[in-house]
Design an enzyme around this catalytic site. Structure first.
Site, PDB file in Angstrom:
ATOM      1  CD  GLN A  53       1.542  11.003 -14.723  1.00 20.52           C
ATOM      2  OE1 GLN A  53       1.517  11.091 -15.948  1.00 20.52           O
ATOM      3  NE2 GLN A  53       1.386   9.856 -14.099  1.00 20.52           N
TER       4      GLN A  53
ATOM      5  CG  ASP B  84      -4.137  11.183 -19.822  1.00 18.79           C
ATOM      6  OD1 ASP B  84      -3.751  10.009 -19.881  1.00 18.79           O
ATOM      7  OD2 ASP B  84      -3.603  12.063 -19.117  1.00 18.79           O
TER       8      ASP B  84
ATOM      9  CE  LYS C 279       2.306   8.262 -18.439  1.00 22.22           C
ATOM     10  NZ  LYS C 279       1.132   8.924 -17.848  1.00 22.22           N
TER      11      LYS C 279
HETATM   12  N1  LUD Z   1      -2.180  10.550 -14.918  1.00 20.01           N
HETATM   13  C1  LUD Z   1      -1.739   8.260 -15.437  1.00 20.01           C
HETATM   14  N2  LUD Z   1      -1.492   9.065 -13.223  1.00 20.01           N
HETATM   15  C2  LUD Z   1      -1.168   7.749 -12.701  1.00 20.01           C
HETATM   16  N3  LUD Z   1       4.453   0.570 -14.597  1.00 20.01           N
HETATM   17  C3  LUD Z   1      -0.210   6.367 -15.463  1.00 20.01           C
HETATM   18  C4  LUD Z   1       1.130   4.394 -14.856  1.00 20.01           C
HETATM   19  C5  LUD Z   1       2.931   3.476 -16.197  1.00 20.01           C
HETATM   20  N4  LUD Z   1      -2.916  11.966 -16.572  1.00 20.01           N
HETATM   21  C6  LUD Z   1      -2.547  10.756 -16.183  1.00 20.01           C
HETATM   22  O1  LUD Z   1       0.355   6.661 -16.523  1.00 20.01           O
HETATM   23  O2  LUD Z   1      -2.251   7.548 -17.606  1.00 20.01           O
HETATM   24  C7  LUD Z   1      -2.185   8.474 -16.775  1.00 20.01           C
HETATM   25  N5  LUD Z   1      -2.556   9.738 -17.100  1.00 20.01           N
HETATM   26  N6  LUD Z   1      -1.261   7.036 -14.985  1.00 20.01           N
HETATM   27  N7  LUD Z   1       0.101   5.338 -14.628  1.00 20.01           N
HETATM   28  C8  LUD Z   1      -0.710   5.395 -13.450  1.00 20.01           C
HETATM   29  C9  LUD Z   1      -1.579   6.608 -13.614  1.00 20.01           C
HETATM   30  C10 LUD Z   1      -1.787   9.310 -14.522  1.00 20.01           C
HETATM   31  C11 LUD Z   1       1.380   3.407 -13.940  1.00 20.01           C
HETATM   32  C12 LUD Z   1       2.397   2.477 -14.144  1.00 20.01           C
HETATM   33  C13 LUD Z   1       3.177   2.506 -15.264  1.00 20.01           C
HETATM   34  C14 LUD Z   1       1.935   4.397 -16.000  1.00 20.01           C
HETATM   35  C15 LUD Z   1       4.296   1.530 -15.481  1.00 20.01           C
HETATM   36  O3  LUD Z   1       5.023   1.620 -16.452  1.00 20.01           O
HETATM   37  C16 LUD Z   1       5.502  -0.430 -14.652  1.00 20.01           C
HETATM   38  C17 LUD Z   1       4.891  -1.801 -14.734  1.00 20.01           C
HETATM   39  O4  LUD Z   1       3.747  -1.981 -14.250  1.00 20.01           O
HETATM   40  O5  LUD Z   1       5.551  -2.690 -15.267  1.00 20.01           O
HETATM   41  C18 LUD Z   1       6.321  -0.349 -13.374  1.00 20.01           C
HETATM   42  C19 LUD Z   1       6.968   0.982 -13.190  1.00 20.01           C
HETATM   43  C20 LUD Z   1       7.734   1.080 -11.878  1.00 20.01           C
HETATM   44  O6  LUD Z   1       7.263   1.786 -10.965  1.00 20.01           O
HETATM   45  O7  LUD Z   1       8.793   0.464 -11.780  1.00 20.01           O
END
Ligand code: LUD
Ligand code: NAP
Length: 286
Positions: free
Chosen positions: A96, A119, A52
């Site tokens: 987070q 969020d 992020k």
């Molecule tokens: N909390 C989120 N907790 C978990 N994957 C994310 C997520 C990017 N407050 C709050 O961001 O929105 C949120 N707000 N969340 N998540 C999960 C959840 C939170 C999950 C995956 C990814 C954000 C991401 O970039 C990549 C992909 O799918 O291509 C892979 C990343 C890797 O692990 O290599």
């Protein structure tokens, strides 16, 4: 074979547009800022928070990262949030999840000013989504809607099955699909005959968190499959909740893991942050 929905490329398109918008805003004295609060040392959370911060940097958004000790007292965290609520350089605040067990997630999320809740987890923003008067919408489901839009398929009248009923994915995506006139079924751990329900779905949203729990041969011919799950196997590989290879033989469109929903979550976070900055610069209140 299914078309692969390329979330990474679509996210890049959104980020490029946002970058231009941020340049324009800066020319008018507005520099969007996002505060990300990470409590503890959960390795997955560290990865996402880092991604992020990097995404903010890419498009010129100021990012303020606050890493707090895993044993922080609730009062102390609430105080930190109120500081961020009062900081005019911070337009968006994200805590987070998941939080350590001793912290009350509902209380913490409600402490974030709804105007800075990029969020979309504050009860006010959730309520607004329920009545289809959204202000900030949760990033993952918003990203899924953009991925669906990108397929060019009309959602209206389609049978959608959402597996998972979390506040951050399952429930909000079900509402968003409903508002686009899908007929929505929400499934969870007590659902009976999941296979049969999925077999009737034109759109499947899998948000469970169990590797390949949705079997490829359950998918209806021509269905759209959105795999939200992120599961790290013992060998280090990331996989979704859907058996990708088998499902690809039946689906018309399918998202990969990684490279599907994840990158769109981050792009939508940037989108919401820029919107928050614009609203706050106009002095708009909820
Ligand atoms: N909390 C989120 N907790 C978990 N994957 C994310 C997520 C990017 N407050 C709050 O961001 O929105 C949120 N707000 N969340 N998540 C999960 C959840 C939170 C999950 C995956 C990814 C954000 C991401 O970039 C990549 C992909 O799918 O291509 C892979 C990343 C890797 O692990 O290599
Ligand atoms: P969560 O809060 O753990 O919710 C999981 C849901 O799955 C619950 O509703 C649970 O039912 C249901 N479930 C569990 N076992 C099931 C089964 N055997 N059959 C049917 N339903 C079952 O998870 P979440 O936060 O929504 O996340 C789900 C997955 O998506 C995780 O892998 C997470 O890492 C990933 N995720 C990815 C992104 C992204 O941007 N790509 C964003 C957020 C989450 P009950 O309610 O009955 O317990």
């Amino acid at each position: 074979m299914a078309n692969i929905i390329d979330g990474k490329t679509l996210a890049k398109k959104f980020k490029d547009r946002l970058k231009d918008e941020v340049t324009f805003l800066k020319g008018h004295g507005i520099k969007p800022g996002l505060a990300v609060v990470l409590v503890g040392d959960n390795p997955a959370s560290q990865v996402y928070v880092k991604a992020k911060g990097k995404a903010c940097e890419e498009i010129g958004v100021n990012s303020f990262q606050h890493t707090l000790h895993k044993e922080i007292a609730q009062e102390e965290l609430l105080w930190q949030i109120s500081e961020l609520n009062n900081d005019s350089n911070v337009h968006g605040i994200l805590v987070q999840l998941p939080l350590p067990d001793h912290l009350n997630e509902e209380v913490i999320l409600e402490a974030i000013s709804p105007e800075k809740d990029i969020d979309g987890f504050h009860p006010l923003n959730i309520g607004r989504l329920v009545i289809n008067q959204p202000l900030f919408q949760p990033c993952t489901p918003l990203g899924i809607m953009k991925l669906l839009e990108d397929t060019g398929i009309d959602i209206s009248g389609k049978e959608a099955v959402v597996v998972g009923r979390s506040n951050i994915v399952g429930k909000p995506i079900a509402l968003m699909l409903l508002h686009k006139n899908a007929t929505v079924t929400i499934c969870h751990s007590r659902t009976q005959n999941l296979e049969e329900k999925i077999g009737k779905a034109d759109i499947v949203i899998a948000a469970i968190g169990k590797p390949a729990i949705i079997k490829g041969n359950w998918i209806k011919q021509g269905a759209i499959v959105i795999d939200v799950g992120i599961n790290r196997l013992d060998n280090g590989k990331l996989v979704g909740d859907v058996e990708f290879e088998e499902a690809s033989k039946r689906a018309s469109f399918i998202t990969p893991v990684p490279g599907g929903v994840g990158p769109m979550t981050i792009a939508m976070l940037l989108h919401n942050t820029v919107e928050a900055a614009k609203r706050q610069s106009k002095g708009l209140k909820v």
